[in-house]
Design an enzyme around this catalytic site. Structure first.
Site, PDB file in Angstrom:
ATOM      1  N   PRO A  84       0.843  -1.203   0.000  1.00  0.00           N
ATOM      2  CA  PRO A  84       0.000   0.000   0.000  1.00  0.00           C
ATOM      3  C   PRO A  84       0.873   1.245   0.000  1.00  0.00           C
ATOM      4  CG  PRO A  84       0.082  -0.967   2.199  1.00  0.00           C
ATOM      5  CD  PRO A  84       0.808  -1.914   1.293  1.00  0.00           C
ATOM      6  N   MET A  85       0.635   2.111  -0.968  1.00  0.00           N
ATOM      7  CA  MET A  85       1.403   3.349  -1.085  1.00  0.00           C
ATOM      8  C   MET A  85       0.461   4.487  -1.438  1.00  0.00           C
ATOM      9  SD  MET A  85       4.795   1.902  -3.003  1.00  0.00           S
ATOM     10  CE  MET A  85       3.827   0.877  -4.127  1.00  0.00           C
ATOM     11  N   ALA A  86       0.603   5.588  -0.727  1.00  0.00           N
ATOM     12  CA  ALA A  86      -0.346   6.695  -0.815  1.00  0.00           C
ATOM     13  C   ALA A  86      -0.128   7.544  -2.056  1.00  0.00           C
ATOM     14  CB  ALA A  86      -0.221   7.567   0.430  1.00  0.00           C
ATOM     15  N   SER A 113      -4.471   1.759  -0.798  1.00  0.00           N
ATOM     16  CA  SER A 113      -4.309   2.430   0.482  1.00  0.00           C
ATOM     17  C   SER A 113      -5.543   3.236   0.871  1.00  0.00           C
ATOM     18  CB  SER A 113      -3.092   3.370   0.416  1.00  0.00           C
ATOM     19  OG  SER A 113      -3.002   4.175   1.570  1.00  0.00           O
ATOM     20  N   TYR A 135      -6.117   2.517   7.540  1.00  0.00           N
ATOM     21  CA  TYR A 135      -5.682   3.330   8.671  1.00  0.00           C
ATOM     22  C   TYR A 135      -6.932   3.617   9.489  1.00  0.00           C
ATOM     23  CZ  TYR A 135      -1.055   4.453   6.681  1.00  0.00           C
ATOM     24  OH  TYR A 135       0.225   4.394   6.194  1.00  0.00           O
ATOM     25  N   THR A 161      -2.909  -1.248   9.189  1.00  0.00           N
ATOM     26  CA  THR A 161      -1.577  -0.762   9.539  1.00  0.00           C
ATOM     27  C   THR A 161      -1.598  -0.277  10.976  1.00  0.00           C
ATOM     28  OG1 THR A 161      -1.040  -0.167   7.265  1.00  0.00           O
ATOM     29  CG2 THR A 161       0.215   0.926   8.997  1.00  0.00           C
ATOM     30  N   LYS A 238      -0.272  -5.194   9.614  1.00  0.00           N
ATOM     31  CA  LYS A 238       0.980  -4.688   9.048  1.00  0.00           C
ATOM     32  C   LYS A 238       1.651  -3.703  10.015  1.00  0.00           C
ATOM     33  CE  LYS A 238       2.794  -2.129   5.043  1.00  0.00           C
ATOM     34  NZ  LYS A 238       3.362  -0.957   5.750  1.00  0.00           N
ATOM     35  N   HIS A 262       7.823   0.035   8.073  1.00  0.00           N
ATOM     36  CA  HIS A 262       7.235   1.065   7.220  1.00  0.00           C
ATOM     37  C   HIS A 262       8.267   1.640   6.243  1.00  0.00           C
ATOM     38  CE1 HIS A 262       3.173   3.022   7.274  1.00  0.00           C
ATOM     39  NE2 HIS A 262       3.770   3.832   6.430  1.00  0.00           N
ATOM     40  N   ASP A 293       8.207  -6.534   4.446  1.00  0.00           N
ATOM     41  CA  ASP A 293       8.520  -5.468   3.497  1.00  0.00           C
ATOM     42  C   ASP A 293       9.713  -4.686   4.022  1.00  0.00           C
ATOM     43  OD1 ASP A 293       7.683  -3.533   5.370  1.00  0.00           O
ATOM     44  OD2 ASP A 293       5.814  -3.092   4.342  1.00  0.00           O
ATOM     45  N   SER A 294      10.075  -3.656   3.294  1.00  0.00           N
ATOM     46  CA  SER A 294      11.129  -2.713   3.661  1.00  0.00           C
ATOM     47  C   SER A 294      12.485  -3.149   3.111  1.00  0.00           C
ATOM     48  CB  SER A 294      11.226  -2.510   5.185  1.00  0.00           C
ATOM     49  OG  SER A 294       9.971  -2.132   5.738  1.00  0.00           O
ATOM     50  N   GLY A 316       7.413  -2.148  -2.493  1.00  0.00           N
ATOM     51  CA  GLY A 316       6.999  -0.753  -2.421  1.00  0.00           C
ATOM     52  C   GLY A 316       7.671   0.149  -3.420  1.00  0.00           C
TER      53      GLY A 316
END
Length: 367
Positions: A84-86, A113, A135, A161, A238, A262, A293-294, A316
């Protein structure tokens, strides 16, 4: 698409980063690429992955290598979902629609997201496997509305998240006085609140101010239990690094955990995600899937985390690099290259597919 600086198409994911950097305004590049604080955790994610070594097996007599697997009950072309990316319309006019279309074409789940700049209904209409990232809002009714909206749109899983009680201090955004342009908004949230994210002030991240006014800061395990009871969807939690937290989430009915810091964008100085992967896997029952992730930047990185017990990864920034460089086709190129790299890594390590990876030995991983 070719890399004008080197005269060839990208042959590693990092080469898409340079294409994206040339394309994007500096403040947008800083927003997607930067971390929090001194970016220590951002760097630690890569350092941790780089120090892990795989011990390959030979003479295994395997058949043709495959990359396909199952992620939360759905067939996936490789053990990867788009993270998920804004605000993806910051990097391309179609934003999430271009990314989701490419993900569907390449056979991987796409996570839309809460801060998406395109509506979830438009994303699910594209036909791929869609997860919705949640969120929790200060208004519980607004959170419940988002959950119902995701369910009604046909999302296959809900990813909550839990590591953003407030947004980390992202110094690049503060220096840039980062704010959203008027044509990019979080379409799932109240339009009046969205205006705060576009209110440019020197030394202030308007996006962080909007987050502070909108997101719930005092979530508890009771809230997670309540959410589990309110949705029929598989629940992914997450933002967990502590094995005890992972065990608690699983006991409350989480179907999957994402081991995540994150992308180095929250607590600067937090441990690298991959360093906690093995301990989290050991802390939760087998029925609870573990993703990570990351810092994932190659098919070899994917193989490393599979060998440590992950079911898959969330990808991501490389996806955003591809989106910025060439829209949906750029995202497809990123995912295809990752698949090529993973197939090669599996084959050269003696694996016929992702399911074989846990049998590999690895050196340099945290215990």
């Amino acid at each position: 698409m070719s890399d004008q600086g080197t005269g060839h198409d990208p042959v590693r994911l990092e080469e898409f980063a340079e294409l994206a950097r040339r394309t994007l305004p500096r403040e947008v590049w800083d927003f997607i690429e930067g971390g929090s604080g001194e970016e220590l955790t951002l760097a630690a994610n890569r350092a941790a992955l780089d120090r892990i070594g795989i011990v390959p097996r030979v003479l295994v007599g395997g058949t043709a290598c495959e990359t396909a697997t199952e992620l939360l009950g759905a067939r996936a072309a490789l053990p990867v979902a788009v993270a998920p990316m804004a605000y993806q319309r910051l990097v391309h006019p179609e934003g999430e629609l271009a990314t989701a279309r490419a993900a569907a074409a390449e056979g991987v789940p796409f996570t839309v997201s809460t801060l998406s700049s395109q509506p979830v209904e438009a994303v699910t209409a594209l036909g791929g496997t869609t997860w919705f990232q949640l969120y929790c809002q200060q208004d519980p009714a607004a959170t419940a509305d988002l959950v119902r909206r995701a369910e009604e749109a046909g999302c296959a899983a809900l990813m909550v998240t839990v590591d953003v009680p407030s947004m980390g201090r992202r110094l690049r955004d503060l220096r840039n006085g980062f704010a959203l342009p008027s044509d990019v908004t979080a379409v799932h949230l109240d339009p009046a609140g969205n205006r705060r994210a576009g209110d440019r002030q020197t030394g202030v991240s308007a996006v962080a101010e909007h987050t502070a006014e909108t997101f719930a800061r005092s979530l508890s395990w009771d809230d997670l239990a309540r959410l589990r009871g309110e949705t029929r969807l598989p629940l992914i939690v997450k933002g967990i690094l502590d094995p005890g937290d992972a065990a608690t989430a699983a006991s409350l009915g989480a179907d999957a955990i994402v081991v995540s810091n994150h992308g180095g964008r929250q607590l600067d100085g937090a441990v690298a995600s991959v360093d906690m992967l093995r301990a989290v896997r050991e802390a939760v029952p087998a029925r609870c899937r573990v993703l990570v992730d990351s810092g994932i930047r190659s098919g070899t990185d994917v193989l490393k985390v599979l060998a440590l017990g992950a079911s898959g990864v969330l990808l991501g920034r490389p996806v955003l690099w591809g989106l910025a460089a060439d829209g949906g086709p750029g995202v497809s190129r990123v995912l295809r290259l990752l698949r090529t790299e993973l197939r090669s890594a599996l084959e050269l390590s003696g694996c016929s597919g992702p399911a074989d990876a846990p049998w590999l030995s690895v050196l340099g991983a945290a215990r």
